[in-house]
Design a protein around this motif. Sequence first.
Motif, short mmCIF file in Angstrom:
data_model
loop_
_atom_site.label_atom_id
_atom_site.label_comp_id
_atom_site.label_asym_id
_atom_site.label_seq_id
_atom_site.Cartn_x
_atom_site.Cartn_y
_atom_site.Cartn_z
N TYR A 175 0.84 -1.18 0.00
CA TYR A 175 0.00 0.00 0.00
C TYR A 175 0.88 1.24 0.00
O TYR A 175 1.93 1.27 0.63
N ASN A 176 0.46 2.25 -0.70
CA ASN A 176 1.14 3.53 -0.69
C ASN A 176 0.33 4.50 0.15
O ASN A 176 -0.86 4.69 -0.10
N ILE A 177 0.98 5.07 1.13
CA ILE A 177 0.32 6.09 1.95
C ILE A 177 1.18 7.34 1.94
O ILE A 177 2.40 7.26 1.82
N LYS A 178 0.53 8.47 2.08
CA LYS A 178 1.26 9.73 2.09
C LYS A 178 1.28 10.25 3.53
O LYS A 178 0.23 10.46 4.13
N VAL A 179 2.47 10.42 4.08
CA VAL A 179 2.63 10.99 5.40
C VAL A 179 3.73 12.04 5.33
O VAL A 179 4.67 11.90 4.56
N ASN A 180 3.58 13.07 6.13
CA ASN A 180 4.65 14.06 6.17
C ASN A 180 5.69 13.62 7.20
O ASN A 180 5.50 12.63 7.91
N ASP A 228 4.47 13.26 10.82
CA ASP A 228 3.68 12.04 11.01
C ASP A 228 4.59 10.82 11.14
O ASP A 228 4.35 9.95 11.98
N SER A 284 14.77 9.76 3.98
CA SER A 284 14.12 11.00 3.56
C SER A 284 15.06 12.21 3.68
O SER A 284 14.82 13.24 3.05
N LYS A 295 12.48 7.00 7.33
CA LYS A 295 12.78 8.31 7.91
C LYS A 295 14.22 8.71 7.61
O LYS A 295 14.49 9.85 7.23
#
Length: 78
Positions: free
Chosen positions: A5-10, A13, A62, A59
Amino acid sequence: MQKKYNIKVNFNDLCFIQQSLNARVNYYEYKLISQPKNDLYLKAKKDLNKLLQNVSKIKFESNEKINIVVSSNYKGGK
């Protein structure tokens, strides 16, 4: 076959998820002191550690840093 699954979190988050996972791992470590043979706690700790490693890797990759801004607009209690 596992679904992905692809989820978008900043980044904030992601930091929160990492801290939450770390707290749960610590919780199960504490529970395992009193019940070292409990299979449910052992599996939960193992699964959480794996997820925590994945989150930490994301993390780290990124290359973002936590940005803390201090505002001087604080007026006190009023």
